[in-house]
Design an enzyme around this catalytic site. Sequence first.
Site, short mmCIF file in Angstrom:
data_model
loop_
_atom_site.label_atom_id
_atom_site.label_comp_id
_atom_site.label_asym_id
_atom_site.label_seq_id
_atom_site.Cartn_x
_atom_site.Cartn_y
_atom_site.Cartn_z
N ASP A 152 29.23 128.14 -39.35
CA ASP A 152 30.02 129.10 -40.14
C ASP A 152 30.29 128.02 -41.38
OD1 ASP A 152 32.08 130.69 -41.22
OD2 ASP A 152 32.95 130.90 -39.41
N ASP A 202 34.22 139.47 -42.68
CA ASP A 202 35.22 139.46 -41.85
C ASP A 202 35.77 141.00 -41.73
OD1 ASP A 202 34.71 137.29 -40.82
OD2 ASP A 202 36.25 136.12 -42.12
C1 GLA Z 1 35.29 132.84 -40.25
C2 GLA Z 1 34.16 133.77 -39.71
C3 GLA Z 1 35.03 134.57 -38.48
C4 GLA Z 1 35.38 133.40 -37.73
C5 GLA Z 1 36.41 132.48 -38.39
C6 GLA Z 1 36.67 131.28 -37.17
O1 GLA Z 1 36.31 133.44 -41.11
O2 GLA Z 1 33.94 134.44 -40.53
O3 GLA Z 1 34.12 135.30 -38.06
O4 GLA Z 1 34.30 132.86 -37.09
O5 GLA Z 1 36.00 131.94 -39.29
O6 GLA Z 1 37.58 130.54 -37.95
#
Ligand code: GLA
Length: 739
Positions: free
Chosen positions: A476, A546
């Site tokens: 990420d 997300d």
């Molecule tokens: C980002 C990712 C999510 C999750 C969060 C965790 O927003 O896109 O899917 O993994 O971080 O903090």
Amino acid sequence: MSIAYFQKEKVFKIDTEHTSYIIGLTDKPAYVGHVYYGARVEDHDLSYLLRTSEMPFVPSQNNRDKLLFMDTYPMEYPVHGTGDFRGDALKVRTEGGHEVLDLHFVSYEILNEKPKLKGLPATFGKEAQTLKILLEDKICGVQAELCYSVFADSDALMRSVRIINKSKTPVWLERVLSASFDMDDTGFDLVTLHGAWARERHISRNPVNYGFQGLSSYRGESSHQHHPFLALAEKCADQTKGEVYGVHFVYSGNFCGSVYKNQFDQLRVTMGIGEENFCWKLEAGEDFQAPEVVLTYSAEGLGGMSRIYHDLYRQHLIRSPYLKKKRPILINNWEATYFDFDEKKLLAIAKEASKCGIEMLVMDDGWFGSRNDDTTALGDWFVNEKKIRGGLKKLVDAVNAEGMKFGIWFEPEMISPDSDLYRAHPDWAIAVPGRTAVKGRDQYVLDLSRKEIRDYVFERVSAILDSANIEYVKWDMNRQLTDLGSYDLPADRQGELSHRYVLGVYELQERLIRRYPKLLLENCSGGGARFDPGMLYYSPQIWCSDDTDAIERLMIQEGTALIYPLSTMGAHVSDCPNHAVGRVTPFETRGYVALAGTFGYELDVTRIPAADRAMIPKQVEMYHKYHNLVADGDYYRIASYSENHIYDCYMTVKKDKSEALLTYIQVMAQPQVHTKKIRLQGLDPEKRYKIKRFNIETGKEEPYSIKQALSGDTLMRAGILIDKTWGDFKGMLLHIVEV
Ligand code: GLA
């Protein structure tokens, strides 16, 4: 595929099966001009096209009209400072502080391969040809090597540029775009992708106008907001017809793409690393490799363009062995638990998920350091044994014992101010000495231009991966770059930080996949902020957004699928009300929409309604039945909810055209309307097909209301009727099979 130079006419011609790209040279001084790009033509000597009445053709002397020539000639690689005012691709500052260039042809080379681009992701393949054209400014000793490659099985054209400092003093590259081409504006629309966090890659289409129109990111990543892609589509172009030119940048950092329309209705299209946050010092004898741009031309509308990109990326960009392997259906605990979990909760999810046929548990953010919310511990990549009691190996073994694989989340590029790592190395964060850098999600970005920092990150990530049977990593990246300053770079190289950062990310991911060749890597950036071809070179899938709401996803996935194969789009079934928008949609519809991507779950399977849980095994069957068709098939967009605001419809068709899968989502039910008629696409007109409908209640197919076999021709011209469905947000899968 063929590349040839015709000496007498001074013309280069690059052919793919359906396209031609022609470059011409003027007499002395030899400027390199763009002659033609489009549908394949047989003739090569099209340089008469350059002899327009407003443009003096050969500027053999510095005569009265030289400036007019410089401002109208379709330069193949326009440069700054000598009268081309239409947006140049290269701007170089010399030691004397001047920014004037004049590039002339020196030599060329045709290779029967496609060379690698040092340190950069790029398309690759065996049956390829490459044309290299060398240009030089003799006064300041700067050379540009223009590179054009084609593959035997693709209509795409790959371009990149290498700048070489042949002088005895340093020069500073202030802008190095990777591609530029000029064409007449016969009435084009500019198609781009725009968005925001949780609303990535929505399609925008607007007429091209006079002056500059463009898009860019100076956020240090390709971004949620804009995408390093643009297309020029004829006014009449739709999914099936019309000319479309696509331009896509294989890069994950800052970019700028633009279209400029001049006083003669000529267009210039450019793409590359822009001027903002970029200045690269090139010492005498050094070179700079600019990343690759993929150009496409389609005479079959936007759909034709999509399929060229999909095939190219599947065959010539994604390296992961998972490209051709079925990916495990995963369940991720992020929306299920957020930071509130321990090993017991994870095991309970794994146990229940395994019973449903789910194949892998992914432990998301919050397992390391002292991290219980998003304010701490990034950089402290040590398992938090207060949460994961007994340690990681014990948990992974227990998950494996349930018949499930195990995956883990990292955010390796970041550092929390509240972390042991930051307390030990405050200078590891990107920041300007003496200034407090701006926090984003309570975190700073690690200066990955520095090798010792990359080594630390790699050592920590691999220590975790070596400690247990971990088969998947979600990598990420949750904030954008600001306060550009490196404690390591000298003053006259601070402008290199953004690009060096991206090169650092690439180097780290390269090391990771080399050390763990079987690892399934999924990239992610606050959802889909770094969904780009650069990252696809390292990971076969990228988390799309997300926003997991099925209806929002229709638009996000439509925009993403405009360029990317469906197999690359991370897509999960999540719980309702949806965490991003609060919408409630049927569980089966969430499954149909996630099927258009990698397909997985992001919910607490121990707590969702029993009816939803009971449906998971049927969805798992659905995935196994249709996944190959979705991942490897040709994609056809039939209708777009973002355009009609009522329903969405797309198909994937097996390469041999023996079967297809049609997804229809009725977003808004309407009273008293004519039954929807859908014309299918991509079938073999001569083959005969039967239509079956997938029943999610039974996990089996049953006859559709149209019982007789019909020819592909009938299905594509006369079409089919969509059976009436009651209610909003309802979906349907039709399997069209050759008989
Ligand atoms: C980002 C990712 C999510 C999750 C969060 C965790 O927003 O896109 O899917 O993994 O971080 O903090």
